[in-house]
Design an enzyme around this catalytic site. Structure first.
Site, short mmCIF file in Angstrom:
data_model
loop_
_atom_site.label_atom_id
_atom_site.label_comp_id
_atom_site.label_asym_id
_atom_site.label_seq_id
_atom_site.Cartn_x
_atom_site.Cartn_y
_atom_site.Cartn_z
CE1 TYR A 144 -9.20 33.45 -64.66
CE2 TYR A 144 -8.78 33.46 -62.30
CZ TYR A 144 -9.43 32.93 -63.39
OH TYR A 144 -10.29 31.87 -63.23
CG ASP A 239 -9.37 41.08 -58.88
OD1 ASP A 239 -9.29 40.68 -57.71
OD2 ASP A 239 -9.50 40.33 -59.85
CE LYS A 267 -6.39 33.34 -55.75
NZ LYS A 267 -6.52 34.09 -56.97
C1 LIG Z 1 -7.74 34.01 -57.99
C2 LIG Z 1 -8.21 35.28 -58.55
C3 LIG Z 1 -9.55 35.51 -58.90
C4 LIG Z 1 -10.57 34.42 -58.88
O1 LIG Z 1 -10.81 33.94 -57.62
P1 LIG Z 1 -11.46 32.45 -57.47
O2 LIG Z 1 -11.65 32.31 -55.98
O3 LIG Z 1 -10.48 31.51 -58.05
O4 LIG Z 1 -12.75 32.46 -58.19
C5 LIG Z 1 -9.92 36.78 -59.29
N1 LIG Z 1 -9.02 37.78 -59.34
C6 LIG Z 1 -7.73 37.60 -59.04
C7 LIG Z 1 -6.79 38.75 -59.09
C8 LIG Z 1 -7.27 36.35 -58.66
O5 LIG Z 1 -5.98 36.16 -58.40
#
Ligand SMILES: *Cc1c(COP(=O)(O)O)cnc(C)c1O
Length: 429
Positions: A144, A239, A267
């Site tokens: 994701y 990511d 995060k």
């Molecule tokens: C949470 C997450 C996102 C998206 O971040 P948001 O602040 O919710 O837009 C993207 N990549 C990874 C790996 C994530 O865990």
């Protein structure tokens, strides 16, 4: 357990908010039941609207690595807010934040702050396309990268939880530029590279996947991807929205010793405030406006309240790196304790864990990709989730999410979690 206040709030919420929530997984739709409305949290504990207390393994999906309401962060926010909450003009604090991140993370020559992980990943992809002049990207099934159009193809997190095959609203054209391969399958990637020679701008990956449960990269997988990207002039994007500042001060790049070309954060970087960032090698980052023509902007980017929260948390982590060792030990302890519980009860289980990320899959084989994760006994997980809630332990409400630990967890909390699992298993058998 009494949850009448949460029940009332949930029915009220549904009259003004789609599904009663502002992010889908919160609705408990896959595990069933009523989502708990949270009133406050401190350290390792969450308190719901009925004053029930839970040991928290979501930690706001990662940011609360030092636990909730971490005092240095709370105090700094309060103090900063008195000087206004936004200017839309540059501040010295943004330089300090960028310098701090550069000092902690490998391969970050320049870094741009944004307001979410989605924005960070979306911008990194645009940059990779702008830099290479190519259109296609490769992502991995079950990973994701936020909810931007390009990433909602075989995505993890809520998309996996709700088993959404294609997302209405994402055009076929956009989806066609997103190629996918199973996680940990280097041959599938090699095939795509051969088929789409000189068309692939970027490979984006969660270096440790956390949105299909927690899935570790197989030995040499990331190394091989790195080699392919270098050879084919493809931008390798890590990511690190989950792993950044969580698996090590320098995130997965440092912990797994792999160099990325671009990195995205979210995060932990914002300590619970809406923050994301993307950064990387100078040559690529130079293409971002106003240096280059790859346009990217944000009214609230680098917001002072968000920056002070993140800066104070990252500074704390950077000057107390023993936190990472402590979290590793707690993660190991929890994995072993939980494994013993399931083993004794003869319940087949795979528990994946690295540092403070962990997931429990009810299956009798290792879980190395999205297909494995989907093949697990999801119905049993959902029962386990509710039984754990009854025991006062708040897990992510989906078998496709990683658990996140905070360093506010004591060994007594971990022991309580393990005995809660023992009780939970008895109650659902
Ligand atoms: C949470 C997450 C996102 C998206 O971040 P948001 O602040 O919710 O837009 C993207 N990549 C990874 C790996 C994530 O865990």
């Amino acid at each position: 357990m009494k949850i009448t206040n949460s029940e009332e709030l949930f029915s009220r919420a549904q009259r003004s908010i789609p599904g009663g929530v502002n992010s889908p997984v919160r609705a408990f739709k896959s595990v069933g039941g009523t989502p708990l409305f949270i009133k406050k949290a401190k350290g390792a504990y969450l308190y719901d609207a009925d004053d029930n207390r839970y040991i928290d393994y979501i930690n706001s999906w990662g940011p609360m690595i030092m636990g909730h309401a971490f005092e240095p962060v709370v105090e700094a926010i309060q103090k900063k807010a008195a000087d206004s909450t936004s200017f839309g003009a540059p501040t010295e604090l943004e330089i300090e934040m960028a310098e701090l991140i550069k000092s902690m993370a490998p391969n970050v020559d320049l870094i741009r702050m944004v307001s979410s992980g989605t924005e960070a990943c979306m911008s990194a992809i645009r940059l990779a396309r702008g830099y290479t002049g190519r259109n296609k990207i490769i992502k991995f099934e079950g990973c994701y990268h936020g909810h931007a159009d390009s990433f909602l193809v075989k995505a993890g997190s809520g998309v996996a939880t709700f088993n959404i095959q294609t997302v209405p609203g994402v055009t076929a054209g956009v989806a066609a530029d997103t190629l996918t391969a199973p996680y940990n399958d280097i041959e599938a990637v090699e095939q795509l590279i051969a088929e789409y020679k000189n068309q692939i701008a970027a490979i984006i990956i969660e270096p440790v996947a956390g949105n299909m449960g927690c899935i570790l990269p197989a030995e040499n997988f990331l190394e091989q991807l790195r080699k392919i990207c270098t050879k084919e002039d493809i931008i390798f994007i890590f990511d690190e929205v989950m792993t950044g500042f969580r698996l090590a001060p320098g995130g997965a790049q440092e912990r797994l010793k792999i160099d990325a070309d671009l990195v995205t954060y979210g995060k932990v970087i914002g300590a619970g405030m809406p923050v994301g960032a993307f950064g990387g090698k100078l040559d690529i980052m130079k293409q971002i406006a106003p240096l280059g023509n790859v346009y990217q902007a944000g009214t609230l980017s680098g917001n002072p309240i968000a920056m002070i929260a993140g800066y104070i948390l990252l500074s704390h982590l950077n000057s107390n790196i023993s936190v990472y060792k402590e979290l590793d030990e707690k993660g190991d302890y929890l994995r072993k304790g939980l494994f013993n519980v399931f083993d004794k009860a003869n319940i087949p289980v795979a528990i994946n864990q690295i540092g403070s990320m962990l997931s429990v899959h009810f299956i009798n084989k290792p879980v190395n990709n999205f297909a494995d994760s989907s093949a697990a006994n999801i119905a049993l997980f959902n029962k386990f989730f509710h039984a754990m809630l009854d025991e006062g332990v708040y897990l992510p409400p989906s078998a496709f999410e990683s658990w996140f630990m905070s360093n506010a967890l004591s060994y007594a909390d971990l022991d309580n979690t393990i005995s809660a699992a023992e009780n939970a298993i008895k109650s659902i058998k």
